[in-house]
Design a protein around this motif. Structure first.
Motif, PDB file in Angstrom:
ATOM      1  N   VAL A  32       0.831  -1.204   0.000  1.00 30.23           N
ATOM      2  CA  VAL A  32       0.000   0.000   0.000  1.00 30.23           C
ATOM      3  C   VAL A  32       0.862   1.249   0.000  1.00 30.23           C
ATOM      4  O   VAL A  32       0.701   2.140  -0.819  1.00 30.23           O
TER       5      VAL A  32
ATOM      6  N   VAL B 125      -6.224  -6.043   3.832  1.00 27.04           N
ATOM      7  CA  VAL B 125      -5.610  -6.665   2.662  1.00 27.04           C
ATOM      8  C   VAL B 125      -6.058  -8.118   2.569  1.00 27.04           C
ATOM      9  O   VAL B 125      -6.581  -8.685   3.538  1.00 27.04           O
TER      10      VAL B 125
ATOM     11  N   TYR C  97      -6.804  -4.230  -1.712  1.00 23.58           N
ATOM     12  CA  TYR C  97      -6.409  -3.421  -0.560  1.00 23.58           C
ATOM     13  C   TYR C  97      -7.567  -2.484  -0.239  1.00 23.58           C
ATOM     14  O   TYR C  97      -8.223  -1.956  -1.147  1.00 23.58           O
TER      15      TYR C  97
END
Length: 347
Positions: free
Chosen positions: A70, A81, A100
């Motif tokens: 990320v 996630v 994500y």
């Protein structure tokens, strides 16, 4: 063309800009519009480079965490996630899917590779060879409220790519693994108040390259998200006239992320920024970097990682150049020869 900073600004102006850049700016958020490092390098003829500029060191003013895959996220922001990316094979195609979630936004990205050269895999034609759709389906019980159809569906068109046209290390690695055709797609969903830990995702390909009519492939996948854990990181900052750049390097040397707190000089005009950096191994060998972007709205979720396989501990990262771009100028501004090396703790 190269300039020293004191050639561009009078001493009084230079002092004023430095004072403004060092001041504590108000909390702001900006969406990062990345450009590939290769494209930036190709445009160096148009870049105004400020050579031998020694940026001022500055303290970290925003507290963030570093999440693998990320990037930099304001501390306290929930990040979810997939525990492991989803992978499946259908015929000659292999699919990889990752997801994500940060705040009210869910980012889903896919790569799909074929072991044969698929029809229409020509990056030079610019003609779409398939239509692509991602759809978040409502909860299985069907009773609860859900996103509008417009918000829950993302449609686009794209082309397959012949991996023989890739001269990069990534292309060589994929060809060595037996792949001939590559495709990718990503979707950003604004899930807002419906954000959760579990989603149903429908993926539809409509192959336009089939001679007799269209051919459709549909897959449904469960996205079961878990709370991500922040990585231990070493942090360092430097201030430029455009703003303060803070770099976070994971202590294991696997990745780098960064963000900018824009100065008052740039706060109404920023378009984006990027770094040119190298990972340094214990032997002193330098490894070029590539980047990954999740496009999660509200922050610069960019992560750099070694572009080639590393078989030794990473002991440091050197940022060699920083590029800034603004909406009001056709030129990038480049700061180089920074001598900015961030050392990592050694056991």
């Amino acid at each position: 063309m190269r300039y020293e900073l004191d050639q561009l600004l009078e001493a009084e102006d230079l002092a004023r800009l430095t004072d403004e850049a060092m001041a504590s700016p108000a909390e702001k958020r900006h969406t990062f519009n990345p450009r590939r490092l290769g494209a930036l390098a190709a445009c160096l003829a148009l870049i105004l480079c400020l050579a031998n500029y020694q940026a001022l060191a500055a303290g970290v003013k925003r507290i963030v965490d570093y999440f693998s895959g990320v990037g930099a996220v304001d501390q306290g922001t929930p990040v979810l996630v997939l525990e492991e990316p989803l992978t499946w094979t259908d015929g000659t195609w292999t699919y990889h899917l990752d997801a994500y979630q940060s705040g009210g936004h869910l980012f889903v990205e896919m790569e799909y590779l074929s072991t044969r050269l698929e029809p229409g895999a020509d990056v030079n034609t610019g003609v779409p060879d398939y239509s692509f759709e991602m759809e978040l389906l409502p909860p299985a019980d069907g009773d609860g409220p859900w996103l509008s159809q417009e918000e829950a569906v993302d449609k686009s068109a794209a082309s397959y790519e012949d991996l023989n046209d890739w001269g990069s290390p990534e292309g060589a690695a994929l060809r060595e693994a037996g792949y001939r055709t590559y495709g990718s797609h990503s979707s950003l969903f604004q899930v807002g108040d419906f954000a959760g830990e579990n989603y149903r995702l429908r993926i539809t390909f409509i192959d336009d390259s089939v001679i007799e009519g269209y051919q459709t492939f549909t897959y449904e996948k469960e996205l079961n998200l878990i709370q991500a854990e922040a990585k231990a990181a070493v942090t360092d900052s430097r201030t430029f006239p455009e703003g303060t750049v803070t770099v976070l390097v994971s202590e294991d040397g696997s990745g780098v992320t960064n963000f900018v707190e824009w100065s008052e000089l740039s706060e109404y005009d920023p378009l984006g920024h990027s770094l040119e950096l190298q990972f340094i191994g214990a032997s002193g060998k330098r490894y070029p970097a590539y980047f990954h972007n999740t496009y999660l709205v509200g922050f610069e979720h960019v992560e750099y990682y070694p572009r080639v396989e590393v078989n030794e501990p990473i002991t440091a990262v050197e940022i060699s150049k920083i590029f800034f771009s603004t909406r009001s100028s056709d030129q990038e501004r480049c700061y180089e020869n920074l001598n900015w090396v961030i050392q990592l703790p050694q056991e």
